[in-house]
Design a protein around this motif. Structure first.
Motif, PDB file in Angstrom:
ATOM      1  N   HIS A   1       0.853  -1.226   0.022  1.00 55.28           N
ATOM      2  CA  HIS A   1      -0.080  -0.006   0.033  1.00 55.28           C
ATOM      3  C   HIS A   1       0.846   1.090   0.065  1.00 55.28           C
ATOM      4  O   HIS A   1       1.891   1.103   0.442  1.00 55.28           O
TER       5      HIS A   1
ATOM      6  N   PHE B   1      -4.533   9.666 -11.764  1.00 55.19           N
ATOM      7  CA  PHE B   1      -4.532   8.251 -11.980  1.00 55.19           C
ATOM      8  C   PHE B   1      -5.352   7.441 -12.636  1.00 55.19           C
ATOM      9  O   PHE B   1      -4.740   6.334 -12.936  1.00 55.19           O
TER      10      PHE B   1
ATOM     11  N   ASN C   1     -10.852   3.699  -8.855  1.00 54.18           N
ATOM     12  CA  ASN C   1     -10.787   5.084  -8.383  1.00 54.18           C
ATOM     13  C   ASN C   1     -12.038   5.368  -7.475  1.00 54.18           C
ATOM     14  O   ASN C   1     -13.005   5.606  -8.139  1.00 54.18           O
TER      15      ASN C   1
ATOM     16  N   MET D   1       1.707   2.836  -8.756  1.00 55.44           N
ATOM     17  CA  MET D   1       0.984   1.570  -9.151  1.00 55.44           C
ATOM     18  C   MET D   1       1.665   0.588  -9.404  1.00 55.44           C
ATOM     19  O   MET D   1       1.388  -0.561  -9.062  1.00 55.44           O
TER      20      MET D   1
ATOM     21  N   VAL E   1      -7.913  -1.321 -11.584  1.00 49.95           N
ATOM     22  CA  VAL E   1      -7.592  -0.157 -10.780  1.00 49.95           C
ATOM     23  C   VAL E   1      -9.094   0.439 -10.652  1.00 49.95           C
ATOM     24  O   VAL E   1      -9.827   0.801 -11.535  1.00 49.95           O
TER      25      VAL E   1
ATOM     26  N   VAL F   1      -7.758   3.212  -5.327  1.00 54.63           N
ATOM     27  CA  VAL F   1      -7.247   4.438  -5.150  1.00 54.63           C
ATOM     28  C   VAL F   1      -8.424   5.070  -4.360  1.00 54.63           C
ATOM     29  O   VAL F   1      -9.416   5.177  -4.967  1.00 54.63           O
TER      30      VAL F   1
ATOM     31  N   ARG G   1       2.381   8.414 -10.445  1.00 50.48           N
ATOM     32  CA  ARG G   1       1.239   7.470 -10.017  1.00 50.48           C
ATOM     33  C   ARG G   1       1.453   6.190 -10.958  1.00 50.48           C
ATOM     34  O   ARG G   1       1.010   5.125 -10.393  1.00 50.48           O
TER      35      ARG G   1
ATOM     36  N   ALA H   1      -5.071   8.806  -1.952  1.00 49.29           N
ATOM     37  CA  ALA H   1      -5.122   9.987  -2.902  1.00 49.29           C
ATOM     38  C   ALA H   1      -5.581  11.290  -2.398  1.00 49.29           C
ATOM     39  O   ALA H   1      -5.947  12.227  -2.848  1.00 49.29           O
TER      40      ALA H   1
ATOM     41  N   THR I   1       0.934  11.158  -2.701  1.00 49.22           N
ATOM     42  CA  THR I   1       1.452  11.138  -4.261  1.00 49.22           C
ATOM     43  C   THR I   1       1.654  12.854  -4.683  1.00 49.22           C
ATOM     44  O   THR I   1       2.547  12.993  -5.217  1.00 49.22           O
TER      45      THR I   1
ATOM     46  N   ILE J   1      -4.164   2.862  -2.217  1.00 48.96           N
ATOM     47  CA  ILE J   1      -3.450   4.038  -2.326  1.00 48.96           C
ATOM     48  C   ILE J   1      -4.081   5.217  -1.953  1.00 48.96           C
ATOM     49  O   ILE J   1      -5.382   5.235  -2.287  1.00 48.96           O
TER      50      ILE J   1
ATOM     51  N   THR K   1      -5.755  14.770  -9.256  1.00 55.86           N
ATOM     52  CA  THR K   1      -5.631  13.392  -8.890  1.00 55.86           C
ATOM     53  C   THR K   1      -6.289  12.493  -9.489  1.00 55.86           C
ATOM     54  O   THR K   1      -5.590  11.356 -10.007  1.00 55.86           O
ATOM     55  N   ARG K   2      -7.727  12.845  -9.801  1.00 59.08           N
ATOM     56  CA  ARG K   2      -8.461  11.479 -10.218  1.00 59.08           C
ATOM     57  C   ARG K   2      -7.898  11.261 -11.659  1.00 59.08           C
ATOM     58  O   ARG K   2      -7.625  10.167 -11.837  1.00 59.08           O
TER      59      ARG K   2
END
Ligand code: CP
Length: 313
Positions: A7, A63, A50, A299, A48, A106, A295, A129, A138, A127, A59-60
């Motif tokens: 993580h 990622f 989100n 990952m 993955v 995330v 990012r 965020a 990050t 992760i 950020t979104r």
């Protein structure tokens, strides 16, 4: 060094060597992003998710694009469109995502510690965020990556973080990252938003902006986190700008090679004058660009990656 964490929950628990491993891995991924074929099959067949329970642009999207560049399947969901609105717990949401074969979740959440809680109840990687006012790991990694790109190294640099420190997860993560890597960190802003307790994190605290800016190699600005403040911490936006904003006049008094950073979103005319936001020594958009490589690296590492795969079509 070899990476062994499943993580990425915070910067506080990382060793300096682990931060450097992420930065080195991100450097390799940034080089991949400069090729014609920008994808590598590092996460082929992996999923993955989100899980953004708070608003986000940078950020979104970063990622999401990072996961796509690694060839993962990507699912985005927000609180508004999920069963969280019907009272489902974070634990049950996490278990549901895992039952659908999520390999990485995330998470951005308004509650401090939400990613840590999730990491204890799911088997996949988690992760952080951004969790409340706690940490945004990050962001600190992409900020340190950008500083190294612009300044060569972190050790010995004078970094001033200016603004709303008290409610800022970016400030906390950056303080951990920068002090672990040997920077001298000064915090500045109104006393209500920059309490002296932060000295316990190894920083200097001052409420005198001229003192904070005089020797700075890097000025990292933070917006006022209105969404987390319970009371107004200063009388007016105009007064904040005049006392603590990076105006053109203050910028002109900085060292001639000092850079100006901001994690975004920026409030032009409040913490930063518009022409400074767009100045060649502003790194705001470089930070966004570097976030993609960081990012991808995170990952890649949390899923056990070590050797960078070859590009794919
Ligand atoms: N810097 C940052 O976290 O921006 P977003 O809230 O847009 O993701």
């Amino acid at each position: 060094m070899n990476w062994s964490r499943k993580h990425l929950l915070d910067i506080e628990s990382l060793k300096a060597e682990e931060i450097l491993t992420i930065l080195d891995t991100a450097r390799a991924f940034k080089a991949v992003g400069e090729r014609t074929i920008k994808k590598v099959p590092a996460l082929s067949g992996r999923t993955v998710v989100n899980l953004f329970v708070e608003p986000s642009t940078r950020t979104r999207i970063s990622f999401e694009l990072a996961a796509m560049r690694l060839n993962a399947d990507v699912i985005n969901f927000t609180a508004e469109s999920s069963s969280l609105r019907k009272g489902e717990t974070l634990r049950d949401t996490g278990k549901t995502l895992e039952a659908l074969s999520a390999d990485i979740i995330v998470i951005r959440h308004s509650a401090e510690g939400a990613p840590h809680l999730l990491s204890r109840v799911v088997d996949c990687s988690v992760i952080n965020a951004g969790d409340g006012a706690h940490e945004h790991p990050t962001q600190a990694l992409l900020d340190t990556f950008t500083i190294v790109e612009k300044k060569g190294e972190i050790r010995g640099l004078n970094v001033t973080i200016l603004g709303d420190i008290l409610y800022s997860r970016v400030a906390r993560s950056n303080i951990w990252a920068l002090t672990k890597l040997g920077a001298k960190v000064t915090l500045c802003g109104p006393p209500t938003l920059v309490p002296r307790i932060f000295e316990q994190m190894g920083c200097k605290v001052t409420h005198n902006i001229d003192e904070a800016l005089a020797n700075a190699d890097v000025v990292d600005l933070l917006r006022i986190q209105h969404e987390r403040q319970r009371l107004s911490a200063f009388p007016s936006i105009g007064e904040y700008r005049s006392l603590f904003g990076l105006t053109t006049e203050r910028f002109n008094r900085l060292k001639k090679d000092a850079i100006v950073m901001h994690p975004g979103p920026i409030n032009r005319g409040v913490e930063i004058d518009s022409e400074i936001a767009d100045h060649p020594r502003s790194t705001i958009l470089d930070q966004v660009t570097n976030g993609l490589a960081i990012r991808m690296a995170v990952m890649f590492l949390v899923t056990g990656g070590s050797t960078l795969p070859k590009p794919t079509n």
